[in-house]
Structure formats: structure tokens, C-alpha cells
Design an enzyme around this catalytic site. Sequence first.
Site, mmCIF file in Angstrom:
data_model
loop_
_atom_site.group_PDB
_atom_site.id
_atom_site.type_symbol
_atom_site.label_atom_id
_atom_site.label_comp_id
_atom_site.label_asym_id
_atom_site.label_seq_id
_atom_site.Cartn_x
_atom_site.Cartn_y
_atom_site.Cartn_z
ATOM 1 N N GLU A 43 1.385 -1.436 -0.173
ATOM 2 C CA GLU A 43 0.053 0.039 0.128
ATOM 3 C C GLU A 43 1.037 1.492 -0.283
ATOM 4 O OE1 GLU A 43 -0.622 -2.578 1.855
ATOM 5 O OE2 GLU A 43 -3.156 -3.632 1.153
ATOM 6 N N HIS A 57 -11.853 -3.422 9.313
ATOM 7 C CA HIS A 57 -11.832 -3.876 7.790
ATOM 8 C C HIS A 57 -13.389 -2.737 8.040
ATOM 9 C CE1 HIS A 57 -9.694 -6.710 6.782
ATOM 10 N NE2 HIS A 57 -9.512 -6.476 5.467
#
Lengths: 328, 336
Positions: A60, A129
Amino acid sequence: MAEMNCRDALNLALKEEMRRDPSVVIWGEDVALYEGSFKVTRGLLAEFGEERIKDTPISENSIIGAAIGAAMGGLRPVAELMTVNFALLAMDQIVNHMAKIRYMFGGKAGLPMVVRAPGGGGSQLAAQHSQSLETYFMHCPGLYVAVPATPADARGLLKSAIRDNNPVMFLEHELLYNSRGEVPDDPEFTVPLGVAEIKRRGDDVTIVAYSRMTLLSLQAAEELEKEGVSCEVVDLRTLAPLDRTTFLESVKRTSRAVVVSECCHTCGVGAELAACIFENCFDSLTAPVRRVSGLDVPMPYSRRLERLCIPRVEDIVAAVKNVMQQKY
Amino acid sequence: MDTRLRAILPDQQLLKFYEQMTLCREFEESCAEQYTKGHITGFLHLYSGQEAVAVGATAGLHPDDYILSAYREHPQAIVRGADPKVVMAELFGKATGLCKGKGGSMHLFEPELAFMGGYAIVGGQFPIAVGLAFASKYRREDRISVCFFGDGAVNQGNFHEGLNWARLWELPVLFICENNFYGIGTEVRRSSALADIHKRTCGYDIPSEKVDGMDVIAVYQAVKHAAEWVSGHGRPYLIEAVTYRFRGHSMSDPGRYRSPAEVELWKERDPIPNFARRLIDEGIATEDTLACMRAKAAVLVEEAVKFAEESPWPEDDEVCNDVYAPVGEEVCPWLK
């Protein structure tokens, strides 16, 4: 006007901007062959080929860093983070680099780039999440933060973000991808960054919201109308730039305000909005500003518990009733 | 192989190496003095001892090749062509500085020279170099990206992400590690399981080599060859230049982690007098010519300090400029 959902509206915006400008490239985890974990990039590989729509390693920080380099080198990259939660792995590039490069290099480097990141809770994805991290980005000078609620705004804001010369964190709510709405047909339709929209006119109280909370606020306003309370709903659409004028003027007129955000309560977006209202509209207020926001806990998995953590329509209704009863 | 200097480069270029290394040394030593006087504040990381790397490497590149570096980067910017006056003014925090006094010592940047920045988060420049290389490839530009970094950066995730990404996407990136053996006070063998940094690329199928970073000619030859290889193959390459910093990590570092004997040993390998000796031995320069060059460098640096001293401070209303792009700004005007 055509009716479509947010996913298709975003997909359309990406396609339109890629057709319009060959310097627009897209990369992220599983965006090409797999067509995106939420399918926002469906059909792009087939139309634009693998030079412009690229799958990346699960790295990322480099997804953002490489986009920064590409933007410095003359492209307009749109980097997708699979979810905003993974932005935490890229915070060094987002905060220390993307947000700082223009300023620390004396304005000599522009970063025309967009970071798309789905997020928000409500899908029982548990603590890692389900976060709403917009406060983190809003707190960082040098970034723009877009938080669309409707398909039309999703399309219009994404097109503006891609054309803008500043780095934009484009935060999509996962529960809105299937949410439908009218979208203008004009391929040049855009929504400017930094302009809030009054999504519903009202006289008694101003509800300030963004992203999914705008839709919940509109539902709350509907219910409250039945009880004789007239709510104005201001959809911020972007948190940076923050269109203070629109919601402050609304609050000055209605004299009451409820601010709604899905992020955690403490130091959340609602805290900034409430402070801004108190600083600028204190004399106009007939009741203290109320915040409706996410519970200060890591998101639990169980749906019985999760529903307690995310603002619901009834929470907004209750907050509005509360400010209607209170008086300074 | 003929190792005489004249067999490698014309006299003019060899003398330029000496001139540039001398200017770098003068500049850095002057910075130390200005720091002591309080004219330069904040962090100051000096390059003295490592000049052969900046000078040799830059000469081995095409002027269009992007260069990115870390926070010990004044000489890299100057050798690339940045005006020492403007760099010194930046260090003084003046309005005339390279970045209007907003970046300081660690954030020099001049895109007109393809000098794409000094970055002060260790390893932050890796993915940016990769992205620039992608942009060049996408735009069919004939240039490579050169990413300088220290030995301390190789244990950052960004190093490994960057190597993997550059090889995976076949991007023209030349990674140059300036191994000066210490990440602040931690010696490379105390931080890296494999201290031979160039060997660490084998996991990414990237060719690499080690070069004597105290020898400007060795660095020049290695970088020139590697840059041509990267450009020709469109793939990354890594050079480990073994070097040494004569000063501490920054001005606040007394350097107690290194023995005086070790420092003295490396000072005997000082790239500047050693190169001077070769120039004289091979009849390329006389002691007088070199003394003249040193004097010239000293004057340039004096002028830089004077310029910085006399330059105005930034206006107060400058503080909020450059956070966001002005409306209608042209992006990347240097690419036109």
C-alpha cells in the site's frame, strides 16, 4: 438524467476521464483483471489495456508513493486502496509525502492525483475493516477529502478530483455502492470540490452530514416532518475544502444544529463542525449543537453489537428532538 | 585495462570532478560554521567524505535523468546544477532559497534540473522514484530515475517494495546505496542480517554491484555503465557505493560510536586529496592549478553565505501559500 447506482456512477466517471485524458492511469490491488474488489473498475482493463489499468503488489505504501512519483512525472494517477483501512499502511506516503511535497518544495511540485478508498461500517467486517478514517485526512493540510453521498455527486466529484491539481482522498462508502439515484447525462457534468449542497430545505434545525450519513439524515428529516419539525439537510460533499459558509449560514437561519458523522465521536469530524458552529454562530443559536457520531469502540463483528456503533436514523431523530426542546 | 585517468576521460572532465568535489567540501564545511553561528538551524546532515559519490554518479548520468535523494543531499543538488547561493539561502530559511525557505536542508528540490527532491523519512523516496520511472516509460521519455539512499534505508519496507515493483513492472530505476556504514549510530552489521547490501537484490532478480565510493572515477564508471544498462534493458539495477562520512550523522552527533582510529583510517582515503594526487602524478594538473580551484570554490561559498545573509526573510503572508495549488496552475511545466 439516468438512474444508476454509485458503483456505476464512479465507473462511468473513471471511463469518461480516461477517455478524455490519456495521462489518467489507474492502479491498485486487483483493480485490473479482477476488476476491483467492489467492481468499480469493471470493464476498464478491456477498454484501456494493461498500460493504463494496472494490478499492483500488496504494497500500500508504494501504491501511493508510486502514484506520487507518477503525478510528479506528468501523469494523473488514480490509486485505489482496496479499503480505507489499508490507508494506515500508506500513511507515511499519504501524510509525510503526498500532503507535504507541494509545500516543502516551495510550491514547485504539483501532485494531480486521486486516492480512491472504500470504507465505513455496517457490513459486519469487524474491527480492522469497518473504519471511517476521514478525520485523519481532514486533519492533514495539503489533502483534499471527498465524501460523496449520491451517485450524481460520486460521479461529479470524482471527475473534478481527477482534473484537480491537488491530491484528493476520495472516500467511498461501501454501503452506498448499490444505492441508486439520478445522474445527469452530460459527460462534462462535474461537481466542484469544496461546495456543500443543501439536500433538503427546512426552517427549524440544520442537520450537517456527509457520505452515508446524508442519506440517513434525509430519512430522519422525512420522519421529523411528520411530527412538525422542519429540517434543513446540508451535505458537505467534501471535508477539505470545507464549505463552512453553506452550513454556517443555514445554522444562522435555523438557529439549531445537529452534526452527523459515522467516524468515532472523540475528535471526530463532528467535533470540528460543532466547534466551527459555536465559534461563528453562537449568538444565533437557541440550543447547544448536538453531535451524532460513531461509538468510541473498535467495531465489533456481531450484528447485534455493530448496530450500536454506527449512527442510525433514530439517533438523528432523537438528537434533533433534543435540540428542539433545549433552549439557552 | 588502462587505468590511467586520461584513458578514461578528457582532462577537462577530470578537473571538473576535482572542482566539484572541492566545492561540495567547502560548502558543507561552511554550513557547519554557519550552523555554529546560528545562521543555519534545525537538522543539518553534512556530506563531507562522500563527495566522490555525488560527483562521480551525477557525471555518469544524462542531465534529464531524475535524481531523488535523502536528507544528506546538498552536494547532489549542487553538482546537478543548483546555485550554491540559492541552496545556502534555503538553509538560512530565506525567501530567495531554492524552496522559498519552506523546505530547508533536508528538502531541496529543483525539477528544472530533474532533481526531484530530498526526502527526510528514511526510504520515503523509493516508491516515488519508481512512480517517476513509470511516468517516463509511459510518456516514452528516454530517461531513468536514480534513487540515492543510505545503508540505514535498506531495512525499510519501502526498499523491498520498491525493488520488487521496479523489477515487476520493468521500470528504469538505478538504485544507488551510499553505504557509509552507520544509520545514525547503528553500524550496518548491527542492523542488517546481510550487511553486503548489494547482495540483497537477489530476491528480486535485480543485478547489482559494489563500488569504491571514495574513488570518483570508479563511481563514475560504475554509474555510467549501470545507467546505460538500465536505459537499454528498461529494468532496475543497484549500486552499493562504499563510503564514509567524516562528520557525525547530524550536527548534534558527537560520533562516540566510532573510534578515532577508524575515522582517521577513512580520512586517509579522503576522495579529494587522493584524486588530487592522481591528477598531479599523471601530469593532468599542477599543485598550483588545484590550489587555484580550491580558492575559487572558497570564493563561491563565501558569496553564497553573503547572498544568504543579505537575502530577505519570507513575508508573513507567505506562510499559507503553496499548501494547495492555485487555480489554473500548469502542472509539471518543466516537462514542456
